[in-house]
Scaffold this motif. Structure first.
Motif, PDB file in Angstrom:
ATOM      1  N   LYS A  17       0.855  -1.179   0.000  1.00  0.00           N
ATOM      2  CA  LYS A  17       0.000   0.000   0.000  1.00  0.00           C
ATOM      3  C   LYS A  17       0.894   1.232   0.000  1.00  0.00           C
ATOM      4  O   LYS A  17       1.892   1.287   0.711  1.00  0.00           O
ATOM      5  N   VAL A  18       0.527   2.227  -0.791  1.00  0.00           N
ATOM      6  CA  VAL A  18       1.266   3.491  -0.814  1.00  0.00           C
ATOM      7  C   VAL A  18       0.275   4.638  -0.665  1.00  0.00           C
ATOM      8  O   VAL A  18      -0.701   4.725  -1.414  1.00  0.00           O
ATOM      9  N   MET A  19       0.511   5.497   0.311  1.00  0.00           N
ATOM     10  CA  MET A  19      -0.299   6.694   0.509  1.00  0.00           C
ATOM     11  C   MET A  19       0.536   7.922   0.170  1.00  0.00           C
ATOM     12  O   MET A  19       1.650   8.062   0.678  1.00  0.00           O
ATOM     13  N   GLU A  20      -0.003   8.780  -0.676  1.00  0.00           N
ATOM     14  CA  GLU A  20       0.619  10.066  -0.945  1.00  0.00           C
ATOM     15  C   GLU A  20      -0.014  11.079   0.005  1.00  0.00           C
ATOM     16  O   GLU A  20      -1.219  11.325  -0.045  1.00  0.00           O
ATOM     17  N   LEU A  21       0.809  11.652   0.869  1.00  0.00           N
ATOM     18  CA  LEU A  21       0.330  12.522   1.932  1.00  0.00           C
ATOM     19  C   LEU A  21       0.645  13.986   1.643  1.00  0.00           C
ATOM     20  O   LEU A  21       1.503  14.305   0.824  1.00  0.00           O
TER      21      LEU A  21
END
Length: 237
Positions: A218-222
């Protein structure tokens, strides 16, 4: 105890003072929407004052989910337990802690073991600069592939820090209760720097070599809120 395989410190804290792995603390915090503004103001004061005044506080970051600004992720690095105790007893943290009691409606703490910590030599001091690209990735690795995965991803991060001007911070930690679950916290100068990173040979090599090692990614761009460090941290475990 995790051994220090390689250690370089540039700046306030010298290499000889770091006798063991630093403390890396990671939180997911959910704020009451009606109190988010006050929470943000006190939080900024806590982080910026701490990085300026506390020798053993090495890095502090808070970033928000782009689709839900009430959910934030906080990453903190302290030289050792004594450094954390100094921070915990500071006026700015006590003020933040008291405010959080009535502001936070959700709090998750992730106890971690650092695996690779690297920053550019220059200190980072950013407040509400939306140009910076902040990513938080979670990867679950097959137990029998964990050592091989670590070697590959560490090499990729080392090359990224050395070769890419736009890569500012790269940290990798594993959960203490589950060493096969990895978290990666990364800061890029901007989105273009991140996109260039994804096209590099070392990143593509990492993707290819580890494609069958992970059961979940999973990758979240914050959105970066407050991003501060002393700069120059480089630790490989």
């Amino acid at each position: 105890m995790i051994g220090l395989k390689k250690l370089i410190m540039v700046g306030v804290i010298m290499a000889t003072t770091l006798q063991a792995a630093p403390i890396v603390r990671f939180f997911e915090l959910t704020t009451n929407p009606q109190k988010r503004t006050n929470y943000s103001q006190v939080g900024v004061e806590n982080l910026t004052t701490s990085i300026k005044n506390e020798k053993g506080t090495l890095a502090m970051y808070t970033s928000r989910k782009k689709d839900d600004p009430n959910v934030s992720y906080v990453v903190e690095i302290y030289e050792n337990e004594d450094a954390y105790k100094i921070h915990a007893n500071s006026p700015q943290f006590k003020k933040f802690s008291e405010m959080a009691k009535t502001t936070l409606i959700g709090r998750k703490v992730f106890e971690t073991n650092p695996q690779f910590l690297a920053e550019k030599p220059e200190a980072l001091y950013v407040e509400k600069n939306k140009d910076y690209q902040v990513n938080l990735a979670e990867v679950t690795v097959l137990p029998e592939k964990n050592k091989e995965f670590k070697d590959i991803v560490t090499d990729e991060m080392k090359q990224s820090m050395q070769k890419e001007e736009g890569v500012i911070v790269m940290y990798a930690v594993t959960l203490k209760e589950d060493p096969n679950k990895w978290f990666f916290f990364e800061i890029y100068k901007n989105n273009d720097a991140y996109l260039r990173h994804r096209e590099t040979p070392h990143f593509k090599n990492y993707i290819e070599k580890t494609k069958d090692m992970a059961t979940d990614k999973k990758v979240m761009e914050l959105e970066g809120d407050t991003l501060v460090n002393k700069g120059g941290l480089y630790l490989e475990f």
